[in-house]
Design an enzyme around this catalytic site. Structure first.
Site, PDB file in Angstrom:
ATOM      1  N   GLU A 158     -60.749  98.767 -53.489  1.00  0.00           N
ATOM      2  CA  GLU A 158     -60.748 100.221 -53.289  1.00  0.00           C
ATOM      3  C   GLU A 158     -60.549 100.918 -54.627  1.00  0.00           C
ATOM      4  OE1 GLU A 158     -60.876 103.967 -52.433  1.00  0.00           O
ATOM      5  OE2 GLU A 158     -61.373 102.469 -50.908  1.00  0.00           O
TER       6      GLU A 158
ATOM      7  N   TYR B   5     -64.972  98.941 -50.436  1.00  0.00           N
ATOM      8  CA  TYR B   5     -64.717 100.343 -50.075  1.00  0.00           C
ATOM      9  C   TYR B   5     -63.658 100.365 -48.968  1.00  0.00           C
ATOM     10  CZ  TYR B   5     -69.533 100.510 -51.970  1.00  0.00           C
ATOM     11  OH  TYR B   5     -70.669 100.343 -52.720  1.00  0.00           O
TER      12      TYR B   5
ATOM     13  N   GLN C  23     -59.422 106.932 -39.998  1.00  0.00           N
ATOM     14  CA  GLN C  23     -60.451 107.424 -39.092  1.00  0.00           C
ATOM     15  C   GLN C  23     -59.851 108.407 -38.095  1.00  0.00           C
ATOM     16  OE1 GLN C  23     -63.530 107.051 -39.470  1.00  0.00           O
ATOM     17  NE2 GLN C  23     -64.073 105.026 -40.220  1.00  0.00           N
TER      18      GLN C  23
ATOM     19  N   ASP D 264     -68.110  99.498 -46.046  1.00  0.00           N
ATOM     20  CA  ASP D 264     -68.064 100.775 -45.319  1.00  0.00           C
ATOM     21  C   ASP D 264     -68.088 101.886 -46.369  1.00  0.00           C
ATOM     22  OD1 ASP D 264     -67.763 102.820 -43.542  1.00  0.00           O
ATOM     23  OD2 ASP D 264     -65.757 102.266 -42.869  1.00  0.00           O
TER      24      ASP D 264
ATOM     25  N   CYS E 297     -58.895 123.842 -29.978  1.00  0.00           N
ATOM     26  CA  CYS E 297     -60.209 123.211 -30.068  1.00  0.00           C
ATOM     27  C   CYS E 297     -60.263 122.058 -29.090  1.00  0.00           C
ATOM     28  CB  CYS E 297     -60.475 122.722 -31.493  1.00  0.00           C
ATOM     29  SG  CYS E 297     -62.065 121.866 -31.690  1.00  0.00           S
TER      30      CYS E 297
ATOM     31  N   CYS F   9     -71.741 105.621 -42.031  1.00  0.00           N
ATOM     32  CA  CYS F   9     -71.610 106.933 -41.384  1.00  0.00           C
ATOM     33  C   CYS F   9     -72.842 107.784 -41.647  1.00  0.00           C
ATOM     34  CB  CYS F   9     -70.357 107.654 -41.883  1.00  0.00           C
ATOM     35  SG  CYS F   9     -70.332 107.938 -43.672  1.00  0.00           S
TER      36      CYS F   9
END
Length: 465
Positions: free
Chosen positions: A342, A321, A292, A390, A168, A417
């Protein structure tokens, strides 16, 4: 029979004339997705491979990076990797690839402006200079390929049918090398692919991670049962075929579901994790760690967020978060104190471990629900100077945002996001007197529809709930 137009945007010695158009139709042969004729040559296409049968009856191969993808206008674009491409074909490929990348950025910019423009001017999107091979994590699902041979790939959109994929253009090359090594080792050990509908077979997926800092790879073989026959031979073959591999783990997932990872894990070789560096902070990454997938653009994203926060070493920071602590630990060097919150216990433990490993004594991480935690802090009269959040794609909650507002921070830095849920949350904050000082989109996932956006907010005087 429906016809599709295929454009060859780059190719090897089979097509020297540069980009060309051929008409293809669905193949009757079940092994190949399409068949076509071009210049007296039969062209057979399937994900990961092109085959050209010349008039003399011989076949030539070209490897397709990223497979064959059909767009909405029935135009199918492929990218062909070959060491024998002429320079002019390379130039055509590079030019057209960058044109497509720029058009994607224009579309993402327009989307963010349409969604968030009501809150202020949207800065030009920050894209990648070379938007290829950026992913540091990949998952390949095992299946039965042609000739009953074990293969692996990705699910076709909206189905549980696995499409074999050899490589890919979004993966770091080390990931594809490691997956191929696992495929070959699994074939050697005669492992059978797991059949979800029947509950039979052994190997389900292989998950691989790459460290940009060390160049090393983690391999996680996901199995339906705890016993892995020939485990030593499997490990030995993977290491032989892909020396970049630093550790191999077996993840056990007996559940009949589409979830990739299960609750149990065994280290077959190595430490069971790799290490990477992000924004100068070292992180330990296991198979299930949240991290990430585009480290280069993540640093752009976090630098934008940290600069927008205006930290000077005197502030108390809340990182909500927080996952494994990536933002909070990056902020720790610029803040007086950092508190990360978290809900996922594993991620919270990793955040605490990462803080100790980096000597961040001013950073503390709690395993708690972010909304309940900040509501409690607000009720006790505690305050923070800067709050980073986030949240997942679903966004935050009115209760959480209300608690943040009551804590009276100087700035809120909202990393999203999903600009759609970010708009919903920003409207709520705007009603309480918060105004956007910066709206900065970042292209964290080139060649996908997704876009991240950093919103830096400050409160106007006299605002409040």
């Amino acid at each position: 029979m429906a016809e599709f137009s295929l454009r060859i945007v780059a190719s090897d010695k089979v097509f020297y004339g540069g980009p060309s158009e051929i008409v293809i139709v669905p193949a009757l042969d079940g092994e190949y997705g399409f068949m076509a004729h071009h210049d007296d040559m039969v062209v057979a296409m399937k994900p990961g491979e092109l085959r050209f049968k010349k008039p003399d009856g011989t076949w030539e191969y070209a490897v397709v990076g990223g497979g064959v993808a059909q767009s909405a206008n029935n135009r199918v674009t492929i990218l062909v990797d070959s060491a024998e491409r002429p320079e002019d074909i390379d130039e055509v490929r590079a030019r057209e690839a960058m044109e497509r990348a720029q058009e994607q950025l224009r579309q993402k910019q327009a989307r963010v402006e349409a969604l968030l423009g009501e809150f202020g001017p949207v800065s030009p999107i920050l894209g990648m200079e070379h938007p290829w091979h950026y992913r540091n994590k990949a998952i390949s699902t095992f299946c039965t390929g042609p000739g009953r041979r074990l293969d692996s790939g990705i699910y076709a959109a909206g189905t549980h049918r696995v499409v074999p994929v050899a490589s890919c253009l979004l993966h770091h090359p080390a990931l594809d090398e490691a997956v191929e090594a696992v495929r070959q080792a699994a074939r050697l050990c005669r492992y059978e692919p797991y059949q979800e509908d029947r509950g039979t077979g052994l190997v389900r997926h292989v998950l691989v991670r790459h460290s940009r800092a060390t160049g090393r790879v983690l391999v996680a073989l996901v199995t339906a049962a705890p016993v892995l026959p020939g485990a030593r031979a499997f490990v030995s073959k993977v290491r032989e075929l892909c020396p970049r591999v630093e550790t191999i783990v077996q993840n056990i997932n007996p559940r009949r579901s589409s979830a990739v990872l299960g609750p149990r894990e065994k280290v077959l070789w190595g430490r069971g994790y790799i290490e990477d560096t992000l924004c100068g902070v070292r992180f330990r990454l296991g198979a299930s760690s949240f991290y990430q997938i585009n480290p280069e653009q993540t640093e752009v994203l976090y630098r934008t967020a940290l600069d927008g926060a205006g930290l000077d070493g005197t502030q108390t920071v809340v990182d909500a978060y927080c996952g494994v602590g990536t933002i909070g630990l990056a902020a720790a060097g610029r803040a007086r104190r950092v508190l990360g919150v978290e809900f996922n216990p594993s991620a919270a433990r990793c955040a605490a471990q990462n803080a100790r490993a980096n000597g961040a004594g001013n950073a503390r991480f709690l395993c708690a629900d972010a909304t309940a935690c900040l509501q409690g802090m607000a009720a006790r009269g505690e305050r923070a100077d800067v709050v980073f959040l986030d949240p997942p794609r679903a966004g935050s909650t009115p209760e959480f945002l209300g608690a943040v507002d009551r804590m009276g921070p100087e700035r809120i830095v909202y990393i999203s996001c999903n600009p759609e849920t970010q708009r919903r949350d920003l409207r709520l904050l705007a009603g309480w007197g918060w105004r956007a000082r910066l709206l900065q989109p970042v292209d964290l996932f080139p060649h996908t529809e997704h876009v991240e956006c950093v919103a830096v907010l400050a409160k106007i005087r006299g605002g409040g709930m």
